[in-house]
Design a protein around this motif. Structure first.
Motif, mmCIF file in Angstrom:
data_model
loop_
_atom_site.group_PDB
_atom_site.id
_atom_site.type_symbol
_atom_site.label_atom_id
_atom_site.label_comp_id
_atom_site.label_asym_id
_atom_site.label_seq_id
_atom_site.Cartn_x
_atom_site.Cartn_y
_atom_site.Cartn_z
ATOM 1 N N ARG A 78 1.327 12.609 8.790
ATOM 2 C CA ARG A 78 0.700 11.876 9.896
ATOM 3 C C ARG A 78 0.840 10.366 9.733
ATOM 4 O O ARG A 78 0.842 9.634 10.718
ATOM 5 C CB ARG A 78 -0.791 12.229 9.981
ATOM 6 N N LEU A 79 0.870 9.889 8.491
ATOM 7 C CA LEU A 79 0.929 8.454 8.235
ATOM 8 C C LEU A 79 2.361 8.039 7.955
ATOM 9 O O LEU A 79 3.057 8.670 7.143
ATOM 10 C CB LEU A 79 0.037 8.088 7.049
ATOM 11 N N LEU A 80 2.786 6.963 8.607
ATOM 12 C CA LEU A 80 4.160 6.490 8.476
ATOM 13 C C LEU A 80 4.159 4.975 8.360
ATOM 14 O O LEU A 80 3.531 4.278 9.165
ATOM 15 C CB LEU A 80 4.993 6.930 9.690
ATOM 16 N N TYR A 138 0.843 -1.199 0.000
ATOM 17 C CA TYR A 138 0.000 0.000 0.000
ATOM 18 C C TYR A 138 0.876 1.246 0.000
ATOM 19 O O TYR A 138 1.819 1.377 0.788
ATOM 20 C CB TYR A 138 -0.899 0.026 1.239
ATOM 21 N N SER A 139 0.537 2.188 -0.886
ATOM 22 C CA SER A 139 1.189 3.493 -0.840
ATOM 23 C C SER A 139 0.500 4.359 0.214
ATOM 24 O O SER A 139 -0.601 4.030 0.694
ATOM 25 C CB SER A 139 1.103 4.174 -2.202
ATOM 26 N N CYS A 140 1.116 5.466 0.545
ATOM 27 C CA CYS A 140 0.509 6.359 1.533
ATOM 28 C C CYS A 140 -0.827 6.877 1.037
ATOM 29 O O CYS A 140 -1.780 7.004 1.815
ATOM 30 C CB CYS A 140 1.457 7.517 1.831
ATOM 31 N N GLN A 141 -0.936 7.153 -0.274
ATOM 32 C CA GLN A 141 -2.200 7.632 -0.818
ATOM 33 C C GLN A 141 -3.270 6.536 -0.766
ATOM 34 O O GLN A 141 -4.456 6.829 -0.597
ATOM 35 C CB GLN A 141 -2.008 8.123 -2.253
ATOM 36 N N HIS A 180 -6.827 6.939 1.242
ATOM 37 C CA HIS A 180 -8.154 6.642 0.703
ATOM 38 C C HIS A 180 -8.951 5.780 1.657
ATOM 39 O O HIS A 180 -10.160 5.962 1.816
ATOM 40 C CB HIS A 180 -8.028 5.954 -0.653
ATOM 41 N N ARG A 181 -8.300 4.831 2.339
ATOM 42 C CA ARG A 181 -8.997 4.020 3.338
ATOM 43 C C ARG A 181 -9.443 4.884 4.514
ATOM 44 O O ARG A 181 -10.503 4.663 5.097
ATOM 45 C CB ARG A 181 -8.081 2.890 3.828
ATOM 46 N N VAL A 182 -8.643 5.881 4.867
ATOM 47 C CA VAL A 182 -9.058 6.819 5.920
ATOM 48 C C VAL A 182 -10.312 7.559 5.477
ATOM 49 O O VAL A 182 -11.285 7.686 6.242
ATOM 50 C CB VAL A 182 -7.918 7.804 6.236
ATOM 51 N N TYR A 183 -10.312 8.036 4.246
ATOM 52 C CA TYR A 183 -11.488 8.735 3.714
ATOM 53 C C TYR A 183 -12.724 7.846 3.773
ATOM 54 O O TYR A 183 -13.829 8.311 4.121
ATOM 55 C CB TYR A 183 -11.197 9.163 2.279
ATOM 56 N N GLN A 184 -12.573 6.557 3.455
ATOM 57 C CA GLN A 184 -13.721 5.652 3.454
ATOM 58 C C GLN A 184 -14.299 5.431 4.844
ATOM 59 O O GLN A 184 -15.460 5.053 4.968
ATOM 60 C CB GLN A 184 -13.327 4.305 2.848
#
Length: 637
Positions: free
Chosen positions: A226-228, A70-73, A77-81
């Motif tokens: 924020r995501l690492l 998984y890329s950061c983007q 997208h999973r966060v958005y969902q």
């Protein structure tokens, strides 16, 4: 006459139309009503909710065997969902139902507020633009805002983010890319999310859009994202805090909206009637003074560029629609008043309180626990039942049900909050009825009715405190296979390209020994075709809708033993062409059943069911029906 409480529930089921048509849900809020009501600050609850959803998205990604790819983007997208699914703004629905959020007006007073106190009340027979109602106001870090700002923050903010990535990838300079984002937001306010629907152009929505964009950009693109990705999976480096984004620009008493002439005439009359005499009161003055000294976000590009576009005449003149204009007055310089108050040593305790501004960020930041999900990512389920009662010209009847869940996420938020939001990203079912034996020798199935339903992105909202249940799903390629002798059909196939299913219900007595439940389900809409080989003609048309009502009661006699009674009735309508029946026709399917249940264990159920299926063909002036009695057992794995 429908009671006000029932009207609010009907608005919930009306959300299926939003999903079906793909249109946006446009709503408005009235913060003037809350100025002297002062809802309690919900900062802590909303911070915890957002951080739990972010951590939940990371948990779902990290549970996958290929999480490292998984890329950061992809993770963003999973966060958005986690905040939006199937066209529904989950966090907005949560905020409107959670008992942890103090809202003004309260739920019990909301109908009276809309009819008698809102600035949007009018004498219109039906205000189409406000079909979803006027949202309540709540308090976040001292700022009054409506639940609609949450959907703008997380939904339109994501659209800003996606556009920004595409523009910068194409080589558009950053300043120009940001300008295009604001202009895009203005287009939505001038069309589907504003003037073309609610007749309101909200400058507060534009600020919420931009702040949502800054949040999504902070996930991957900031100097300190924020995501690492770590050796153990994706992690959140620092928690989300609303005080990094919220400001008085979210409050439409400070950052007022613009309106169409008709809407403004109504709003202006209500502002004059309700608020002009109160503008000089201590409560109103302190409200505006507090906002004037509120610390703003470091990135105020949206505010500066919007003002530039207003000065150019490209956006509506905001001051023409302010409460001061409505009352025939000039807007006071509250910044000067705030400076004098601070010089005099006052702290503004009469207002929302400066401790709610961004200057009070805690150190160290609070820690949030990641939610633990119920169920697995791959969860097949099977229910199969049969009976030995002779009916409908057969010796045996069989009832088949299969549920196949490829991806289920259920956050047990009842331990943290009464409002739960389970979702099914891919859900399918096969159910139907077979009657075996005692038919003509050349037929092996005297009666069959099998239905296959793939459902993609089903969403549910359950409120344990009130018992309310809402479910909406996008249905792709639902199909029905029929072979009727009793119904004068040798073979039939029906298929819809797509549809929407909505269910609105209430369950009383959850987690109690005795419970009663009821639900209303709506299934629509899609293309439909049926081929009947018995008379060599085809029906083509549209499946308009199927409406089903289900109710029942249950009694828990022990940890496993449960007694239940379920009553269900449904009717479906199609519109189309029947060459064999004389042209245009509107056939309808009718069905009803009563079922008594006994759960001996959590995996098995004994049942007895009486069922009636019927088909009405107005073109041929006939109604064909078949009764069935079923008894047996169902098993779940």
């Amino acid at each position: 006459m429908i009671r006000p409480s029932a009207q609010r529930k009907w608005r919930g089921i009306a959300l299926w139309a939003t999903v079906m048509t793909g249109t946006a849900q446009a709503t408005e809020t009235d913060q003037y009503f809350a100025i002297d009501k002062r809802p309690l600050d919900s900062l802590g609850a909303l911070n915890e909710k957002v951080n739990r959803d972010i951590l939940g998205a990371l948990e779902l990604v990290n549970r996958r065997t290929n999480w490292d790819s998984y890329s950061c983007q992809d993770v963003a997208h999973r966060v958005y969902q986690r905040f939006r699914i199937s066209g529904l703004h989950k966090i907005e629905l949560w905020a409107e139902n959670s008992p942890r959020i103090d809202r003004v007006p309260s739920k019990k007073d909301h109908s009276h507020f809309e009819k008698h106190s809102s600035i949007y009340r009018s004498g219109r027979l039906w205000d189409w633009g406000l079909s979803f109602g006027v949202k309540a106001t709540f308090n976040v870090a001292g700022v009054h805002m409506g639940a609609d700002k949450l959907s703008h923050f997380f939904k339109t903010g994501w659209k800003y983010h996606q556009r920004y990535l595409a523009l910068t990838k194409a080589g558009v300079p950053e300043r120009e890319a940001l300008e295009q984002l604001v202009r895009y937001g203005a287009e939505t306010e001038s069309s589907s999310l504003g003037l073309a629907t609610t007749e309101v152009f909200s400058f507060g929505d534009l600020e919420a859009n931009y702040q949502g964009f800054l949040f999504y950009r902070s996930l991957c693109q900031d100097e300190n994202p924020r995501l690492l990705k770590t050796s153990e999976g994706w992690r959140l480096t620092r928690p989300f805090d609303w005080r990094e984004h919220v400001s008085p620009e979210f409050d439409e008493t400070w950052n007022n909206s613009a309106f169409t002439p008709k809407r403004w005439s109504e709003v202006r009359a209500n502002l004059r009637r309700d608020y002009c005499e109160r503008l000089d009161s201590d409560t109103f003055v302190e409200h505006y003074r507090f906002y004037s000294r509120y610390e703003r976000s470091a990135d105020d590009f949206n505010l500066r560029y919007v003002r530039e576009l207003v000065d150019r005449g490209e956006f509506p003149r905001q001051e023409d629609f302010s409460i001061w204009t409505a009352c025939g007055r000039s807007r006071p310089d509250f910044h000067a008043g705030a400076a004098e108050a601070l010089a005099g040593g006052t702290s503004g305790s009469a207002g929302p309180g400066p401790e709610n501004s961004t200057g009070g960020l805690p150190a160290p930041a609070p820690q949030y626990e990641a939610p633990r999900f119920d169920g697995s990512l791959f969860q097949p389920q099977l229910e199969a039942g049969g009976g030995g009662f002779q009916s409908a010209g057969s010796d045996w009847n069989a009832l088949l049900r299969m549920r196949f869940v490829l991806h289920e996420t259920v956050v047990p938020e009842d331990a943290w909050d009464a409002v739960r939001t389970p979702e099914y990203l891919l859900w399918a079912s096969l159910d139907g009825h077979l009657a075996l034996g005692r038919g003509p020798a050349e037929l092996t199935l005297p009666y069959a009715d099998l239905r296959f339903t793939p459902v993609q992105q089903r969403f549910e909202l359950n409120n344990v405190a009130t018992g309310d249940e809402l479910a909406v799903g996008v249905v792709l390629l639902p199909a029905r296979l029929t072979r009727f002798t009793t119904l004068d059909r040798s073979f039939g196939v029906e298929a819809s390209l797509a549809g929407v299913r909505g269910r609105l219900g209430k369950r009383f007595g959850e987690r109690q020994r005795a419970g009663v439940f009821a639900s209303l389900a709506l299934d629509a809409v899609g293309y439909k075709a049926a081929l009947h080989l018995s008379d060599g003609h085809a029906f083509q048309g549209v499946h308009a809708a199927t409406l089903a009502v289900e109710t029942g009661a249950e009694l828990l006699l022990g940890e496993q033993l449960r007694l239940g009674l379920v009553l269900c009735g449904g009717a479906g309508l199609s519109l189309g062409w029947d060459p064999g029946g004389g042209g245009f026709t509107a056939p309808s399917d009718l069905g009803a059943y009563a079922e008594a249940q006994v759960d001996v264990t959590r995996f098995s159920r004994l049942f007895v069911r009486g069922q009636l299926d019927a088909l009405h063909e107005p073109g041929r002036d006939r109604t064909l029906s078949t009764p069935t009695v079923l008894g047996g057992a169902a098993f779940r794995f």
